[in-house]
Scaffold this motif. Structure first.
Motif, PDB file in Angstrom:
ATOM      1  N   TYR A  49       8.554   4.049  -2.463  1.00  0.00           N
ATOM      2  CA  TYR A  49       7.290   4.649  -2.868  1.00  0.00           C
ATOM      3  C   TYR A  49       6.195   4.374  -1.848  1.00  0.00           C
ATOM      4  O   TYR A  49       5.380   5.234  -1.551  1.00  0.00           O
ATOM      5  CB  TYR A  49       6.846   4.117  -4.241  1.00  0.00           C
ATOM      6  CG  TYR A  49       5.529   4.684  -4.681  1.00  0.00           C
ATOM      7  CD1 TYR A  49       5.448   5.982  -5.178  1.00  0.00           C
ATOM      8  CD2 TYR A  49       4.356   3.953  -4.563  1.00  0.00           C
ATOM      9  CE1 TYR A  49       4.228   6.528  -5.557  1.00  0.00           C
ATOM     10  CE2 TYR A  49       3.139   4.489  -4.950  1.00  0.00           C
ATOM     11  CZ  TYR A  49       3.080   5.772  -5.444  1.00  0.00           C
ATOM     12  OH  TYR A  49       1.882   6.313  -5.812  1.00  0.00           O
ATOM     13  N   GLU A  50       6.177   3.169  -1.314  1.00  0.00           N
ATOM     14  CA  GLU A  50       5.048   2.777  -0.489  1.00  0.00           C
ATOM     15  C   GLU A  50       5.530   1.857   0.626  1.00  0.00           C
ATOM     16  O   GLU A  50       6.405   1.023   0.418  1.00  0.00           O
ATOM     17  CB  GLU A  50       4.058   2.033  -1.387  1.00  0.00           C
ATOM     18  CG  GLU A  50       2.801   1.574  -0.768  1.00  0.00           C
ATOM     19  CD  GLU A  50       1.878   0.927  -1.807  1.00  0.00           C
ATOM     20  OE1 GLU A  50       0.803   0.507  -1.411  1.00  0.00           O
ATOM     21  OE2 GLU A  50       2.244   0.827  -2.990  1.00  0.00           O
ATOM     22  N   THR A  51       4.959   2.020   1.797  1.00  0.00           N
ATOM     23  CA  THR A  51       5.208   1.105   2.899  1.00  0.00           C
ATOM     24  C   THR A  51       3.871   0.776   3.547  1.00  0.00           C
ATOM     25  O   THR A  51       2.891   1.493   3.331  1.00  0.00           O
ATOM     26  CB  THR A  51       6.211   1.695   3.918  1.00  0.00           C
ATOM     27  OG1 THR A  51       6.664   0.654   4.770  1.00  0.00           O
ATOM     28  CG2 THR A  51       5.608   2.812   4.729  1.00  0.00           C
ATOM     29  N   HIS A  52       3.848  -0.312   4.315  1.00  0.00           N
ATOM     30  CA  HIS A  52       2.594  -0.775   4.910  1.00  0.00           C
ATOM     31  C   HIS A  52       2.773  -1.103   6.376  1.00  0.00           C
ATOM     32  O   HIS A  52       3.840  -1.546   6.795  1.00  0.00           O
ATOM     33  CB  HIS A  52       2.097  -2.038   4.187  1.00  0.00           C
ATOM     34  CG  HIS A  52       1.737  -1.789   2.771  1.00  0.00           C
ATOM     35  ND1 HIS A  52       0.448  -1.627   2.346  1.00  0.00           N
ATOM     36  CD2 HIS A  52       2.506  -1.645   1.671  1.00  0.00           C
ATOM     37  CE1 HIS A  52       0.434  -1.401   1.047  1.00  0.00           C
ATOM     38  NE2 HIS A  52       1.679  -1.412   0.612  1.00  0.00           N
ATOM     39  N   VAL A  53       1.731  -0.896   7.129  1.00  0.00           N
ATOM     40  CA  VAL A  53       1.633  -1.352   8.505  1.00  0.00           C
ATOM     41  C   VAL A  53       0.307  -2.075   8.650  1.00  0.00           C
ATOM     42  O   VAL A  53      -0.596  -1.907   7.826  1.00  0.00           O
ATOM     43  CB  VAL A  53       1.738  -0.200   9.542  1.00  0.00           C
ATOM     44  CG1 VAL A  53       3.104   0.438   9.519  1.00  0.00           C
ATOM     45  CG2 VAL A  53       0.656   0.834   9.339  1.00  0.00           C
ATOM     46  N   LYS A  54       0.218  -2.841   9.712  1.00  0.00           N
ATOM     47  CA  LYS A  54      -1.012  -3.587   9.981  1.00  0.00           C
ATOM     48  C   LYS A  54      -1.740  -2.968  11.161  1.00  0.00           C
ATOM     49  O   LYS A  54      -1.125  -2.365  12.031  1.00  0.00           O
ATOM     50  CB  LYS A  54      -0.677  -5.047  10.258  1.00  0.00           C
ATOM     51  CG  LYS A  54      -0.072  -5.738   9.053  1.00  0.00           C
ATOM     52  CD  LYS A  54       0.315  -7.156   9.348  1.00  0.00           C
ATOM     53  CE  LYS A  54       0.924  -7.775   8.090  1.00  0.00           C
ATOM     54  NZ  LYS A  54       1.406  -9.128   8.343  1.00  0.00           N
ATOM     55  N   THR A  55      -3.043  -3.144  11.155  1.00  0.00           N
ATOM     56  CA  THR A  55      -3.884  -2.654  12.236  1.00  0.00           C
ATOM     57  C   THR A  55      -4.944  -3.681  12.563  1.00  0.00           C
ATOM     58  O   THR A  55      -5.345  -4.466  11.701  1.00  0.00           O
ATOM     59  CB  THR A  55      -4.548  -1.310  11.875  1.00  0.00           C
ATOM     60  OG1 THR A  55      -5.285  -0.831  13.006  1.00  0.00           O
ATOM     61  CG2 THR A  55      -5.499  -1.429  10.693  1.00  0.00           C
ATOM     62  N   LYS A  56      -5.397  -3.660  13.807  1.00  0.00           N
ATOM     63  CA  LYS A  56      -6.513  -4.517  14.206  1.00  0.00           C
ATOM     64  C   LYS A  56      -7.831  -3.765  14.095  1.00  0.00           C
ATOM     65  O   LYS A  56      -8.897  -4.370  14.101  1.00  0.00           O
ATOM     66  CB  LYS A  56      -6.296  -5.032  15.629  1.00  0.00           C
ATOM     67  CG  LYS A  56      -5.097  -5.973  15.731  1.00  0.00           C
ATOM     68  CD  LYS A  56      -4.830  -6.385  17.157  1.00  0.00           C
ATOM     69  CE  LYS A  56      -3.842  -5.412  17.739  1.00  0.00           C
ATOM     70  NZ  LYS A  56      -3.427  -5.687  19.097  1.00  0.00           N
ATOM     71  N   ASN A  57      -7.767  -2.411  13.995  1.00  0.00           N
ATOM     72  CA  ASN A  57      -8.976  -1.600  13.903  1.00  0.00           C
ATOM     73  C   ASN A  57      -8.747  -0.511  12.853  1.00  0.00           C
ATOM     74  O   ASN A  57      -8.094   0.498  13.139  1.00  0.00           O
ATOM     75  CB  ASN A  57      -9.316  -0.994  15.264  1.00  0.00           C
ATOM     76  CG  ASN A  57     -10.628  -0.251  15.254  1.00  0.00           C
ATOM     77  OD1 ASN A  57     -10.912   0.540  14.351  1.00  0.00           O
ATOM     78  ND2 ASN A  57     -11.447  -0.504  16.256  1.00  0.00           N
TER      79      ASN A  57
END
Length: 152
Positions: A7-15
């Motif tokens: 259903y859902e996935t995540h990534v990280k960002t610095k901005n």
């Protein structure tokens, strides 16, 4: 839970703001933003609310690159380099192969193009092929896969 779907996935960002701009270039619909923390995007038809992507802002110390893939049709895959180029995004080499054509993962089989977001997360457009797997071929260009299929 064999029949469960992602259903859902995540990534990280610095901005976060740059990430929002990037994912909107890919035509993802922004669903909700918690300022300076996270942005959620609908994948596919937002009215169906079947899948979403979360992009979380983290410090440089917490940042770790990740990978996920978007499933597309074969026609969409073939048009990926042009589609991404129009948005100022380049396809990138993968599995030791240049990005001149899709890469086929022969064990599945599926064809893919890879690219990266503004943080270097690895993204992929992928389509499953309606052929029998040939795992011993590893990762090969689509033209090589097509010739292997013709010779079977």
């Amino acid at each position: 839970m064999k029949n469960a779907h992602l259903y859902e996935t995540h990534v990280k960002t610095k901005n976060l703001e740059e990430a929002i701009t990037f994912y909107q270039k890919l035509e993802l619909e922004l669903a909700y933003v918690i300022p300076d923390r996270v942005a959620f995007f609908w994948l596919g038809d937002s009215k169906r609310k079947e899948q979403m992507l979360g992009v979380w802002k983290v410090s440089s110390d917490e940042f770790v690159k990740s990978h996920f893939a978007f499933q597309v049709t074969f026609e969409e895959l073939v048009n990926t380099p042009k589609y991404l180029a129009e948005k100022g995004i380049e396809v990138v080499p993968s599995f030791g192969l240049d990005a001149s054509e899709p890469v086929v993962h022969a064990w599945m089989p599926a064809a893919s193009y890879y690219f990266v977001d503004n943080d270097g997360n690895s993204l992929e457009y992928i389509t499953v092929l309606n052929d029998e797997p040939i795992p011993e071929l590893g990762a090969i260009h689509l033209s090589t896969w097509t010739k292997a299929q013709e010779n079977r």
